[in-house]
Design a protein around this motif. Sequence first.
Motif, mmCIF file in Angstrom:
data_model
loop_
_atom_site.group_PDB
_atom_site.id
_atom_site.type_symbol
_atom_site.label_atom_id
_atom_site.label_comp_id
_atom_site.label_asym_id
_atom_site.label_seq_id
_atom_site.Cartn_x
_atom_site.Cartn_y
_atom_site.Cartn_z
ATOM 1 N N VAL A 1 2.616 9.964 -15.953
ATOM 2 C CA VAL A 1 1.461 9.689 -15.285
ATOM 3 C C VAL A 1 1.581 9.473 -13.757
ATOM 4 O O VAL A 1 0.879 9.989 -13.063
ATOM 5 N N LEU A 2 2.654 8.779 -13.491
ATOM 6 C CA LEU A 2 2.793 8.382 -11.743
ATOM 7 C C LEU A 2 3.484 9.684 -11.250
ATOM 8 O O LEU A 2 3.122 10.116 -9.863
ATOM 9 N N LEU A 3 4.001 10.537 -11.961
ATOM 10 C CA LEU A 3 4.357 11.967 -11.261
ATOM 11 C C LEU A 3 3.191 12.686 -10.910
ATOM 12 O O LEU A 3 3.106 13.391 -10.033
ATOM 13 N N ARG A 4 2.301 12.648 -12.067
ATOM 14 C CA ARG A 4 0.911 13.691 -11.705
ATOM 15 C C ARG A 4 0.197 13.157 -10.867
ATOM 16 O O ARG A 4 -0.665 13.610 -10.182
ATOM 17 N N PRO B 1 0.729 -1.243 0.323
ATOM 18 C CA PRO B 1 -0.010 -0.030 -0.090
ATOM 19 C C PRO B 1 0.709 1.185 0.218
ATOM 20 O O PRO B 1 0.307 2.340 -0.278
ATOM 21 N N ARG B 2 2.083 1.150 0.435
ATOM 22 C CA ARG B 2 2.948 2.558 0.111
ATOM 23 C C ARG B 2 3.220 2.938 -0.980
ATOM 24 O O ARG B 2 3.630 4.054 -1.501
ATOM 25 N N ASN B 3 3.096 1.880 -2.041
ATOM 26 C CA ASN B 3 3.734 1.934 -3.294
ATOM 27 C C ASN B 3 2.700 2.533 -4.367
ATOM 28 O O ASN B 3 1.505 2.732 -3.976
ATOM 29 N N GLN B 4 3.210 3.123 -5.554
ATOM 30 C CA GLN B 4 2.198 3.351 -6.736
ATOM 31 C C GLN B 4 2.374 2.512 -7.914
ATOM 32 O O GLN B 4 3.521 1.908 -8.192
ATOM 33 N N TYR B 5 1.346 2.215 -8.619
ATOM 34 C CA TYR B 5 1.497 1.034 -9.878
ATOM 35 C C TYR B 5 0.962 1.852 -10.987
ATOM 36 O O TYR B 5 -0.351 2.260 -10.789
ATOM 37 N N ALA B 6 1.431 1.510 -12.090
ATOM 38 C CA ALA B 6 0.941 1.678 -13.580
ATOM 39 C C ALA B 6 1.239 0.560 -14.288
ATOM 40 O O ALA B 6 2.037 -0.013 -14.340
ATOM 41 N N LEU B 7 -0.166 0.085 -14.877
ATOM 42 C CA LEU B 7 -0.455 -1.157 -15.520
ATOM 43 C C LEU B 7 -0.770 -0.664 -17.047
ATOM 44 O O LEU B 7 -1.443 0.121 -17.363
ATOM 45 N N HIS B 8 0.293 -1.223 -18.057
ATOM 46 C CA HIS B 8 0.126 -1.066 -19.441
ATOM 47 C C HIS B 8 0.176 -2.216 -20.234
ATOM 48 O O HIS B 8 0.918 -3.078 -20.278
ATOM 49 N N LEU B 9 -1.156 -2.267 -21.036
ATOM 50 C CA LEU B 9 -1.272 -3.487 -21.916
ATOM 51 C C LEU B 9 -0.992 -2.652 -23.538
ATOM 52 O O LEU B 9 -2.083 -1.886 -23.663
ATOM 53 N N ARG C 1 -3.259 1.945 -11.048
ATOM 54 C CA ARG C 1 -4.051 2.678 -12.064
ATOM 55 C C ARG C 1 -3.682 1.827 -13.451
ATOM 56 O O ARG C 1 -2.457 1.498 -13.602
ATOM 57 N N VAL C 2 -4.595 1.803 -14.426
ATOM 58 C CA VAL C 2 -4.387 1.106 -15.542
ATOM 59 C C VAL C 2 -4.281 2.164 -16.655
ATOM 60 O O VAL C 2 -5.237 3.132 -16.658
ATOM 61 N N ILE C 3 -3.386 2.209 -17.520
ATOM 62 C CA ILE C 3 -3.295 3.242 -18.817
ATOM 63 C C ILE C 3 -4.252 2.936 -19.843
ATOM 64 O O ILE C 3 -3.853 1.803 -20.559
ATOM 65 N N VAL C 4 -5.259 3.530 -19.872
ATOM 66 C CA VAL C 4 -6.286 3.266 -20.726
ATOM 67 C C VAL C 4 -5.830 3.569 -22.027
ATOM 68 O O VAL C 4 -6.317 2.698 -23.087
ATOM 69 N N ARG C 5 -5.359 4.725 -22.328
ATOM 70 C CA ARG C 5 -5.061 5.154 -23.814
ATOM 71 C C ARG C 5 -3.681 4.361 -24.034
ATOM 72 O O ARG C 5 -2.532 5.084 -23.785
#
Length: 427
Positions: free
Chosen positions: A167-170, A105-113, A142-146
């Motif tokens: 995205v993660l910075l913002r 829970p401390r971390n941030q995650y971006a997923l991209h297909l 968060r999932v990168i939708v675009r």
Amino acid sequence: METNSSLNKLQKKHKWFLLLMSSLMFSTLLLFISVTSTSTSTHLLNRRLRRNKKHFSLEVPLFVESKLPKPVFSVRTIPRLAYLISGSVGDGVSIRRTLKALYHPRNQYALHLDLEASAQERMELFRWVREENLFNQVGNVRVIVRSNLVTYPGPTMVSNTLHAAAVLLRQGGEWDWFINLSASDYPLLTQDDLLHTLSTIPRDLNFIEHTSELGWKVYGRAKPIIIDPGLYSLQKSNVFWLSERRKLPATFKLFTGSAWMMLSRPFVEYCIWGWDNLPRIVLMYYTNILSSPEGYFHTVICNAKEFKNTTVNHDLHFIAWDNPPTQHPHFLTVEDYELMIESNAPFARKFGRNDAVLDKIDSEILGRSPDGFVPGGWFSKEDTNKTIPEFLKTNNTDLKPGPGARRLKRLITSRLSAEDFHSTHCI
């Protein structure tokens, strides 16, 4: 009558003459005062400037770059990490498994297909994240939708990494390091192990394997010019070569290394914001280089005065190459398990989908049940089949490091304590 009239005219002329002379005298006086005052002020200003010339030159910057604030590093005892986990067609299930093995829970995650995956597969990943109670409660996945079209050996992989970092910075709040992984990567320790060990080292370090010894890559990659159709096409296809060749750059030095890295937040901000033009110039140069993910960040960091002395020459991965090596490493199996552990690396690649060695890592290293999260200080093993407790939002600083922390400590200590550590940055 004529005498009186002449007298009146004479008196009027006398008055006008007196007024004219008075105005001239007053104007002369004002001009004298103004010139004297200006001369005195200029003399005093020149004296002050000469006396404070050194001070004055420091306080009035000539270029906008010197007005920008210096990087501010976190004072948190326990760091936060930002992950990119990327994949292509058929990698949706692997991304889910890797995410749960990496989750904290401390971390941030971006997923991209990428766009090679079907719209259905991308939407299934999005719905899975949205329907996971833990992710909804914490709000750090968060999932990168675009989605982007990504060609591994081309610059589209670099642009995708920069996109996720932006995205993660913002949206990702405060974090300290950015880690890029693929769906075929997997951790060899728990996040408690990783966070505990990273809390003992400076936050400005960048773990990026690099060298300026290009060898065959001078003629095989640096001089040829390639085009990546992923920059303009909706369908994935191989890069193609132009007949022209170019010279090596003169304004910056080329570096190469691993495409996998852990980068400090200040360096990531530098790559995104580019308060001088180096990141953009290098990015445009690498648009036409084969395997640009293995050179872009390396070249930027080693040519940037602010960051070139922050490198640790390791990519934090265990990777097994064939002999002679090919473009891609071979898939890891149970036979590689002991070598993985002995490497002390926190991550390994490349794994086949649902290979048996992943189950072995889950049971013997991570303590993770099938489709479950990795237990740690924030979430005990007894709670893995229960509703996530409310306190985890505020109690995620409780770490329970294990053997993985000791292995990683050995790896990092060996790198940072080497006699030539400070003299081997970016050579």
